[in-house]
Write a protein that holds these residues in place. Structure first.
Motif, PDB file in Angstrom:
ATOM      1  N   ILE A  29      43.000  38.290  37.658  1.00  0.00           N
ATOM      2  CA  ILE A  29      42.507  39.631  37.992  1.00  0.00           C
ATOM      3  C   ILE A  29      41.069  39.549  38.503  1.00  0.00           C
ATOM      4  CG2 ILE A  29      41.891  41.888  37.020  1.00  0.00           C
ATOM      5  CD1 ILE A  29      44.369  41.390  35.068  1.00  0.00           C
ATOM      6  N   TYR A  30      40.264  38.745  37.843  1.00  0.00           N
ATOM      7  CA  TYR A  30      38.880  38.546  38.280  1.00  0.00           C
ATOM      8  C   TYR A  30      38.853  38.009  39.712  1.00  0.00           C
ATOM      9  CZ  TYR A  30      34.177  36.604  38.600  1.00  0.00           C
ATOM     10  OH  TYR A  30      32.908  36.283  39.015  1.00  0.00           O
ATOM     11  N   GLN A  31      39.653  36.990  39.977  1.00  0.00           N
ATOM     12  CA  GLN A  31      39.714  36.410  41.325  1.00  0.00           C
ATOM     13  C   GLN A  31      40.168  37.458  42.328  1.00  0.00           C
ATOM     14  OE1 GLN A  31      41.758  32.634  41.587  1.00  0.00           O
ATOM     15  NE2 GLN A  31      42.173  32.920  43.763  1.00  0.00           N
ATOM     16  N   TRP A  32      41.154  38.248  41.969  1.00  0.00           N
ATOM     17  CA  TRP A  32      41.673  39.300  42.848  1.00  0.00           C
ATOM     18  C   TRP A  32      40.595  40.335  43.154  1.00  0.00           C
ATOM     19  CZ3 TRP A  32      42.520  44.470  41.291  1.00  0.00           C
ATOM     20  CH2 TRP A  32      43.134  45.272  42.248  1.00  0.00           C
ATOM     21  N   GLN A  33      39.831  40.710  42.116  1.00  0.00           N
ATOM     22  CA  GLN A  33      38.756  41.689  42.312  1.00  0.00           C
ATOM     23  C   GLN A  33      37.707  41.172  43.292  1.00  0.00           C
ATOM     24  OE1 GLN A  33      38.581  43.783  37.904  1.00  0.00           O
ATOM     25  NE2 GLN A  33      37.320  42.021  38.262  1.00  0.00           N
ATOM     26  N   THR A  59      38.057  38.461  45.598  1.00  0.00           N
ATOM     27  CA  THR A  59      38.542  38.043  46.914  1.00  0.00           C
ATOM     28  C   THR A  59      39.361  39.103  47.641  1.00  0.00           C
ATOM     29  OG1 THR A  59      40.628  37.128  46.065  1.00  0.00           O
ATOM     30  CG2 THR A  59      38.692  35.651  46.132  1.00  0.00           C
ATOM     31  N   GLN A  60      39.988  40.004  46.883  1.00  0.00           N
ATOM     32  CA  GLN A  60      40.930  40.986  47.441  1.00  0.00           C
ATOM     33  C   GLN A  60      42.137  40.323  48.104  1.00  0.00           C
ATOM     34  OE1 GLN A  60      40.730  44.599  47.079  1.00  0.00           O
ATOM     35  NE2 GLN A  60      39.476  43.708  45.472  1.00  0.00           N
ATOM     36  N   ASP A  61      42.395  39.055  47.766  1.00  0.00           N
ATOM     37  CA  ASP A  61      43.608  38.387  48.228  1.00  0.00           C
ATOM     38  C   ASP A  61      44.812  39.036  47.551  1.00  0.00           C
ATOM     39  OD1 ASP A  61      42.129  36.594  49.734  1.00  0.00           O
ATOM     40  OD2 ASP A  61      42.195  34.996  48.226  1.00  0.00           O
ATOM     41  N   PRO A  62      45.990  38.939  48.161  1.00  0.00           N
ATOM     42  CA  PRO A  62      47.185  39.501  47.512  1.00  0.00           C
ATOM     43  C   PRO A  62      47.379  38.874  46.125  1.00  0.00           C
ATOM     44  CG  PRO A  62      47.657  38.906  49.787  1.00  0.00           C
ATOM     45  CD  PRO A  62      46.297  38.366  49.471  1.00  0.00           C
ATOM     46  N   ALA A 113      46.880  45.071  39.316  1.00  0.00           N
ATOM     47  CA  ALA A 113      46.630  45.244  40.753  1.00  0.00           C
ATOM     48  C   ALA A 113      47.287  46.521  41.282  1.00  0.00           C
ATOM     49  CB  ALA A 113      47.123  44.028  41.526  1.00  0.00           C
ATOM     50  N   VAL A 114      48.501  46.789  40.854  1.00  0.00           N
ATOM     51  CA  VAL A 114      49.237  47.960  41.334  1.00  0.00           C
ATOM     52  C   VAL A 114      48.661  49.258  40.761  1.00  0.00           C
ATOM     53  CG1 VAL A 114      51.479  49.143  41.182  1.00  0.00           C
ATOM     54  CG2 VAL A 114      51.374  46.720  41.791  1.00  0.00           C
ATOM     55  N   HIS A 115      48.228  49.228  39.525  1.00  0.00           N
ATOM     56  CA  HIS A 115      47.807  50.445  38.822  1.00  0.00           C
ATOM     57  C   HIS A 115      46.290  50.564  38.651  1.00  0.00           C
ATOM     58  CE1 HIS A 115      51.952  51.460  37.878  1.00  0.00           C
ATOM     59  NE2 HIS A 115      52.134  50.196  37.524  1.00  0.00           N
ATOM     60  N   THR A 116      45.520  49.833  39.442  1.00  0.00           N
ATOM     61  CA  THR A 116      44.059  49.822  39.273  1.00  0.00           C
ATOM     62  C   THR A 116      43.457  51.225  39.299  1.00  0.00           C
ATOM     63  OG1 THR A 116      43.864  47.608  40.199  1.00  0.00           O
ATOM     64  CG2 THR A 116      41.883  48.954  40.219  1.00  0.00           C
ATOM     65  N   ASP A 126      30.129  44.808  34.882  1.00  0.00           N
ATOM     66  CA  ASP A 126      30.316  43.427  35.324  1.00  0.00           C
ATOM     67  C   ASP A 126      31.781  43.174  35.689  1.00  0.00           C
ATOM     68  OD1 ASP A 126      29.188  40.502  35.225  1.00  0.00           O
ATOM     69  OD2 ASP A 126      31.090  40.464  34.106  1.00  0.00           O
ATOM     70  N   MET A 127      32.008  42.342  36.695  1.00  0.00           N
ATOM     71  CA  MET A 127      33.373  42.082  37.176  1.00  0.00           C
ATOM     72  C   MET A 127      34.269  41.443  36.112  1.00  0.00           C
ATOM     73  SD  MET A 127      33.760  43.369  40.079  1.00  0.00           S
ATOM     74  CE  MET A 127      34.485  42.758  41.569  1.00  0.00           C
ATOM     75  N   VAL A 128      33.715  40.586  35.273  1.00  0.00           N
ATOM     76  CA  VAL A 128      34.518  39.990  34.195  1.00  0.00           C
ATOM     77  C   VAL A 128      34.909  41.074  33.200  1.00  0.00           C
ATOM     78  CG1 VAL A 128      34.536  38.326  32.299  1.00  0.00           C
ATOM     79  CG2 VAL A 128      33.448  37.725  34.464  1.00  0.00           C
ATOM     80  N   ASP A 129      33.957  41.929  32.836  1.00  0.00           N
ATOM     81  CA  ASP A 129      34.254  43.024  31.912  1.00  0.00           C
ATOM     82  C   ASP A 129      35.312  43.959  32.504  1.00  0.00           C
ATOM     83  OD1 ASP A 129      32.290  41.897  30.337  1.00  0.00           O
ATOM     84  OD2 ASP A 129      30.841  43.515  30.608  1.00  0.00           O
ATOM     85  N   LYS A 130      35.203  44.230  33.810  1.00  0.00           N
ATOM     86  CA  LYS A 130      36.208  45.077  34.466  1.00  0.00           C
ATOM     87  C   LYS A 130      37.600  44.455  34.356  1.00  0.00           C
ATOM     88  CE  LYS A 130      33.603  47.447  38.060  1.00  0.00           C
ATOM     89  NZ  LYS A 130      33.374  47.602  39.498  1.00  0.00           N
ATOM     90  N   ALA A 131      37.686  43.152  34.601  1.00  0.00           N
ATOM     91  CA  ALA A 131      38.990  42.483  34.525  1.00  0.00           C
ATOM     92  C   ALA A 131      39.572  42.603  33.127  1.00  0.00           C
ATOM     93  CB  ALA A 131      38.862  41.015  34.931  1.00  0.00           C
ATOM     94  N   ILE A 132      38.751  42.400  32.114  1.00  0.00           N
ATOM     95  CA  ILE A 132      39.221  42.476  30.729  1.00  0.00           C
ATOM     96  C   ILE A 132      39.606  43.912  30.375  1.00  0.00           C
ATOM     97  CG2 ILE A 132      38.542  42.196  28.309  1.00  0.00           C
ATOM     98  CD1 ILE A 132      36.721  39.828  29.354  1.00  0.00           C
TER      99      ILE A 132
END
Length: 137
Positions: free
Chosen positions: A17-21, A23-26, A56-59, A78-84
């Motif tokens: 999820i962190y990587q997706w946030q 890079t925005q890669d699929p 990713a679908v329900h962000t 923070d992006m890590v906190d967002k992912a968690i």
């Protein structure tokens, strides 16, 4: 299902999820990359995929639930906190079969592993506010 397999799924999903946030890669590409590049033995792969793709679908939906519980604008988290937080709220909202205490405990452990030193306290506070509100309703 062993709890350790779910724990590993959550760890890998947080990273995906962190990587997706960033890079925005699929998310499907990121999931496949993890399955190739990481040692995922002993991981609940179905749950990993459900968490990663579910977030990713329900962000937008998850962020609407999270934002009012924060003491600062969501964009400043923070992006890590967002992912968690997104992973934990996915479990709260989409997986009511998982006890809220498990969701909170797992998120705190993820924060202690991946996030800044005091992030686990922030994450605990946000999740606890949500859980308490749900228990009252």
């Amino acid at each position: 299902m062993k709890p350790s397999e779910r724990r590993k799924a959550r760890r890998f999903a947080t990273q995906a999820i962190y990587q997706w946030q960033i890079t925005q890669d699929p998310i499907t590409d990121i999931e496949e990359q993890f399955k190739v590049d990481q040692d995922m033995k002993g991981t609940d792969l179905d749950y990993f995929s459900e968490l990663a793709s579910g977030v990713a679908v329900h962000t937008a939906e998850l962020d609407q639930v999270i934002a009012p519980l924060l003491s600062r604008p969501f964009e400043e988290v923070d992006m890590v906190d967002k992912a968690i937080l997104r992973l934990a709220f996915y479990e709260f909202v989409k997986r009511p079969d998982i006890p809220y205490k498990v969701v909170i405990n797992e998120a705190i452990e993820l924060a202690k592993t991946f996030a800044a030193e005091e992030s686990h306290k922030f994450i605990n506070g946000v999740l606890d506010r949500y859980a308490q509100a749900q228990l009252k309703s």
